[in-house]
Design an enzyme around this catalytic site. Structure first.
Site, short mmCIF file in Angstrom:
data_model
loop_
_atom_site.label_atom_id
_atom_site.label_comp_id
_atom_site.label_asym_id
_atom_site.label_seq_id
_atom_site.Cartn_x
_atom_site.Cartn_y
_atom_site.Cartn_z
CE LYS A 47 -2.04 2.42 3.28
NZ LYS A 47 -2.01 3.78 2.67
CD GLU A 87 11.86 3.31 10.12
OE1 GLU A 87 11.79 4.10 11.09
OE2 GLU A 87 11.79 3.66 8.94
#
Length: 520
Positions: free
Chosen positions: A216, A291
């Site tokens: 995405k 992250e």
């Protein structure tokens, strides 16, 4: 993307309706011509990328993509929904199960990744220009991003020989070995601050290890990933191996994190959204790497090369318009040089060229969205109200485009919000310290642990402090200095897992043990 921006979108529907309007344009062409501010022209794909084809979304909805430097519309892009995620996942699952990618000799996967890198490299100026147009970053920064993309794809291609298992000796009556196998379909959600670089950081380790991908893009910066995807078939990567669904986090991201056929989720974005993804993925026991955010300390000792240290402070906070998760947003200066450094950093900040990303002399381009600009300016007001000293900046630049002056706060207390919370913009706080022990304690007093900087001419000081800092990356006498073979990732609230290096491969592999009893 699912990020701080997405979280804010949920609570500000009026802003969403003004700037990111959803419309039903079933007649939207699958490519549209765009002329860039530097005169280059290209054909921008507008569809979803599924089975190596550019296709419209099932419902025909589209969303607007804005140029953050001018606030003008660039184009519309097809908006994926839950049914599009299902189609993309099925394509990825079929591609994985038919073995066209997952079971071939890894060297052929490496050759395809290397070819992809070469194709991007040949088209690097257009790709960098697309990144500047869509994200607002300075063209030279965008060129640096593309170079990192090319190098990382090539480096990952060379890791085809790093996928070996091992033999285990348990006596002469048994033959034991392990093999490392891909997970299957991997869902990947990337942010808006480094759209193409994060695309590469996500797909490269997944592909070289034999997985397939549904990715995405960030809703505000989908263009470069869709453009670069046109090279995937030409590189020799089979249909269904890489699929891209552009759309919004609360729809596409939610569908991906809960989809039963997706075996792993990789996300880059805010810590708050990362926690939400982790909880969603846990319901189906997906493997997860995150992250996330940061509030990284950048420490300057009195014996440092001050000229270089000042430049590293500037790079650490104003590079990419401060929209960097590992930005050196907390600067700590040893008290004997504090007054001198404040003046040097102030002068250097005020010399930073802010403006048109396509101006070759620009260092700091636009913030990526109106929402991000508003957030930064809100934090400036918070800092003032907390009693911090605004040394320079803190204002919008011009009336058109999302530009803000490089900003410095001094006289801060460690419990202030501008010291504790991630602003994600060109705003830095500067504090003084006396001793090594004191600065280590101050630097570690954060929920985050993504990165840190140390500036000193004493290697003993550098290594001693590096060992004690709670950070996944420590830069010594440099900052925001990445290499494709050096792993990157955070401690604590800054995430789980690592990007780049051989460490990234472990995110996409699982070990199988085979124990065979031998006949006497």
């Amino acid at each position: 993307m699912l990020s701080a921006k997405t979280t804010l979108l949920k609570s500000t529907p009026t802003l969403l309706s003004k700037r990111m309007q959803l419309r039903c344009f079933s007649h939207l062409p699958l490519t549209i011509p765009i002329k860039l501010p530097n005169g280059l022209e290209f054909e921008q794909p507008t569809g979803l990328f599924i089975n190596n084809k550019n296709v419209p979304s099932k419902q025909g909805k589209t969303f607007e993509v804005i140029n953050p430097s001018t606030e003008d519309e660039i184009c519309h892009i097809y908006e994926g929904r839950e049914d599009d995620v299902d189609i993309a996942v099925k394509a990825a699952s079929d591609a994985f199960n038919n073995g066209s990618w997952s079971t071939i000799d890894p060297i052929y996967r490496g050759q395809a990744l290397y070819k992809l890198a070469e194709l991007i490299e040949k088209d690097k100026e257009i790709i960098a220009s697309i990144e500047s147009l869509d994200n607002g970053k300075a063209i030279n920064s965008a060129r640096g991003d593309v170079e990192l993309v090319v190098n990382y794809l090539k480096s990952s291609a060379g890791m085809a020989n790093k996928l070996d298992g091992r033999l285990i000796d348990s006596g002469s009556n048994y033959f034991n070995y392990t093999k490392r196998e891909p997970l299957g379909v991997c869902g990947q959600i990337i942010p808006w601050n480094f759209p193409l670089l994060m695309w590469a950081w996500k797909i490269a380790p997944a592909l070289i290890t034999g997985n397939t991908v549904v990715l995405k893009t960030a809703e505000s910066t989908p263009l470069s990933a869709l453009y670069a995807a046109k090279y995937i078939p030409e590189a020799g990567i089979p249909p269904g191996v890489v699929n891209i669904v552009s759309g919004f986090g609360k729809i596409v991201g939610e569908a991906m994190t809960s989809h039963p056929l997706i075996k792993k989720i990789a996300f880059t974005g805010s810590t708050a959204t990362g926690k939400h993804i982790y909880q969603n993925a846990a319901a189906s026991l997906k493997k997860v790497t995150l992250e996330l955010g940061g509030k990284s300390p950048n420490i300057i000792f009195a014996d440092a090369n001050l000229k270089k240290a000042v430049q590293n402070v500037i790079t650490g906070i104003y590079y990419n318009s401060g929209e960097v998760c590992c930005a050196g947003s907390r600067v700590y200066v040893q008290e004997s040089i504090y007054d001198e450094l404040i003046e040097e950093i102030k002068a250097a900040s005020e010399a930073v060229k802010v403006g048109d990303p396509f101006d070759e002399t620009t260092f700091q381009g636009a913030q990526t969205s109106q929402m991000q600009l508003n957030k930064i300016l809100k934090y400036v007001e918070i800092g003032k109200n907390e009693g911090a000293q605004l040394i320079t900046g803190g204002e919008r630049v011009g009336k058109k485009g999302y530009f803000v002056k490089p900003t410095i706060f001094g006289g801060v207390q460690e419990d202030m919000r501008i010291v504790k919370e991630e602003i994600f913009g060109p705003v830095v706080t500067i504090s003084k310290f006396k001793t090594l022990d004191e600065v280590v304690q101050m630097a570690n007093d954060s929920e985050y642990g993504l990165a840190a900087g140390i500036h000193t001419s004493n290697i003993n000081t550098a290594t001693k402090v590096a060992d004690r800092l709670k950070a996944g990356t420590v830069w010594i006498n440099t900052y925001n200095d990445f290499h494709c073979n050096v792993p990157f990732g955070g401690f604590n609230a800054s995430g789980l897992g690592r990007e780049m290096g051989t460490e990234a491969l472990e995110n996409y592999l699982q070990s199988k043990a085979v124990r065979c009893r031998l006949e006497d």
